[in-house]
Design a protein around this motif. Structure first.
Motif, PDB file in Angstrom:
ATOM      1  N   ASP A 160      -2.535  -1.245   6.058  1.00 29.84           N
ATOM      2  CA  ASP A 160      -2.295   0.128   6.483  1.00 29.84           C
ATOM      3  C   ASP A 160      -1.423   0.880   5.480  1.00 29.84           C
ATOM      4  N   PRO A 161      -1.447   2.224   5.545  1.00 27.83           N
ATOM      5  CA  PRO A 161      -0.593   3.011   4.654  1.00 27.83           C
ATOM      6  C   PRO A 161       0.869   2.582   4.769  1.00 27.83           C
ATOM      7  N   LYS A 162       1.512   2.449   3.627  1.00 22.51           N
ATOM      8  CA  LYS A 162       2.934   2.094   3.509  1.00 22.51           C
ATOM      9  C   LYS A 162       3.246   0.665   3.950  1.00 22.51           C
TER      10      LYS A 162
ATOM     11  N   SER B 211     -11.673   0.904   0.654  1.00 23.93           N
ATOM     12  CA  SER B 211     -11.324   1.923   1.636  1.00 23.93           C
ATOM     13  C   SER B 211     -12.482   2.097   2.601  1.00 23.93           C
TER      14      SER B 211
ATOM     15  N   ASN C  99       0.853  -1.176   0.000  1.00 19.23           N
ATOM     16  CA  ASN C  99       0.000   0.000   0.000  1.00 19.23           C
ATOM     17  C   ASN C  99       0.895   1.235   0.000  1.00 19.23           C
TER      18      ASN C  99
ATOM     19  N   SER D 148      -0.184   4.218  -0.618  1.00 22.22           N
ATOM     20  CA  SER D 148      -1.010   5.404  -0.388  1.00 22.22           C
ATOM     21  C   SER D 148      -0.935   5.829   1.078  1.00 22.22           C
ATOM     22  N   ASN D 149      -1.673   6.874   1.397  1.00 17.61           N
ATOM     23  CA  ASN D 149      -1.781   7.343   2.779  1.00 17.61           C
ATOM     24  C   ASN D 149      -3.100   6.917   3.405  1.00 17.61           C
ATOM     25  N   GLU D 150      -3.756   5.939   2.801  1.00 14.93           N
ATOM     26  CA  GLU D 150      -5.067   5.491   3.238  1.00 14.93           C
ATOM     27  C   GLU D 150      -5.032   3.983   3.502  1.00 14.93           C
TER      28      GLU D 150
END
Length: 100
Positions: A49-51, A80, A3, A5-7
């Motif tokens: 989770d993000p990253k 999401s 992931n 994204s930041n989401e």
């Protein structure tokens, strides 16, 4: 799966198996009792989770699929929980050579 994204996204252990026929992708049906025998094989239960990066393994034999020679892909959907309707689909192609 990573992931970037930041989401956060939700997902499960379920994968769709699709086959290429005449230039189009079609879903391969699992045996009728698959989801009864494997109740954890669904589209929910995990958060990416993000990253975060995670690895899942998928065994065609475990779920009783027979795949003749051809082109296929595994497809997974991520949802999401924070953005209504934000869905991401990830696919990875593979080829079956000979008999499975």
């Amino acid at each position: 799966m990573q992931n970037e994204s930041n989401e956060a996204y939700r997902y499960g252990s379920f994968y769709r198996v699709e086959t290429m026929q005449d230039g189009k992708w079609y879903m391969v049906n699992y045996p009728e009792n698959t989801f009864e025998k494997f109740p954890y094989f669904n589209d929910m239960g995990y958060t990416l989770d993000p990253k975060e990066m995670v690895t899942q393994q998928f065994s065609i034999e475990t779920y009783g699929l027979y795949l003749p020679a051809g082109n296929y892909r595994l497809t997974k959907t991520f949802l999401s929980p924070f953005s209504a309707g934000n869905e991401i689909t990830l696919s990875v192609p593979f080829e079956v050579i000979g008999e499975n």
